[in-house]
Enzyme design. Structure first.
Site: not given
Length: 306
Positions: A85-86, A124, A154, A156, A223
């Site tokens: 999502d970057s 993501d 992925k 978070e 991170e």
């Protein structure tokens, strides 16, 4: 749920039995079966990732958002590509990752899958795609697997996302977790601070990493974590850690490709190393093209039809 250790997972194609990590890594590399630089035509799988942890092999991961760039990284031997999502910051023009939608992630993930042959593609789950609970997470993860063709997803969060991880894994969807600095929480953090500083914060990060491991994640991103803490977490887990601003002690390292290649303008995080200056190269090419058009030298005869 019961989590198999790497020693209990059937060996991936071309890997060696547990034991003798250094010689095994060397043997795999010479036989073309290593994660980075391996020559196998089949896709890298989570079994390969587990085997790399067992033999002590470090490996690289990059982000990718389109078929052409992904094909370059795939040909370079990068074994895992993250459609992160970057993309919100470096591809779609948003100020953060928060606005990224499932539609955007799905479209770009499909492009990356189409542009590659060997890399494991991880898609993501964006903000709002799994926070409601495991059922929502399963619905959106299934969409990425079915519509985009990713090999894993992925998400978070540590303890707070463990139930989501467990349901996805039980449904047959491999999950890469993400703890430490979680960019989707930028509004709660008020920025992007380093995580895990102080005894209490360090213990919480360790609990988060173990929670997603116990829930069945095949790897976990760390991170913006102090290097010593990240190394301790890595030693404590039997699944690989993927560092981004977490020191050299992690099993793997990931960077956003536009940061790594020098396409990003302005400030980049301290942990970024630029390996090229793609922004300058593209700018120079654009100016050269423009000057030839204005000067009437392009297109020349060899660029024209008769």
């Amino acid at each position: 749920m019961t989590q198999l250790s790497p020693a209990q997972i059937p060996a991936a194609e071309g890997t060696t039995a547990p034991g003798g990590a250094a010689s095994a890594a060397k043997s795999d590399s010479s036989s073309g079966k290593a994660l980075y630089g391996g020559k196998s035509a089949r896709r890298v799988t989570v079994r390969d990732i587990a085997a790399a942890k067992e033999r002590g092999e470090k490996w690289p991961m990059l982000t990718a958002y389109d078929a052409m760039t992904a094909s370059v990284f795939d040909e370079a031997g990068i074994p895992v590509l993250l459609v992160g999502d970057s993309m919100g910051n470096c591809h779609l023009g948003y100020e953060s990752t928060v606005p990224v939608t499932m539609d955007e992630i799905t479209i770009l993930s499909a492009a990356v899958v189409r542009g590659t042959k060997r890399a494991l593609i991880v898609g993501d789950l964006p903000f709002g795609a799994y926070q409601e609970g495991p059922v929502q997470a399963l619905r959106n993860a299934t969409r990425l697997v079915k519509e985009a063709g990713v090999g894993a997803v992925k998400l978070e969060g540590g303890e707070r996302s463990a139930h989501q991880v467990e349901l996805l894994v039980s449904a047959g969807i491999p999950v890469m977790a993400h703890v430490g600095l979680t960019p989707q929480s930028v509004n709660a953090y008020g920025g992007y601070p380093v995580q895990g500083r102080g005894e209490e914060a360090a213990q919480q990060l360790l609990r988060d990493a173990k929670a997603v491991q116990d829930a069945g994640a095949f790897a976990v991103v760390l991170e913006a974590v102090p290097a010593e803490l990240a190394a301790e977490v890595t030693r404590s887990l039997h699944i690989p850690t993927v560092g981004i601003g977490a020191g050299v002690g992690c099993d793997a390292q990931v960077l956003v490709w536009t940061d790594m290649a020098g396409l990003t303008s302005g400030h980049v995080p301290r942990f970024v190393k630029r390996y090229a200056n793609v922004r300058e190269v593209l700018g120079t090419a654009a100016k050269d093209f423009a000057e030839e058009v204005v000067g009437g030298t392009f297109p020349a005869k060899e660029h024209s039809f008769r």
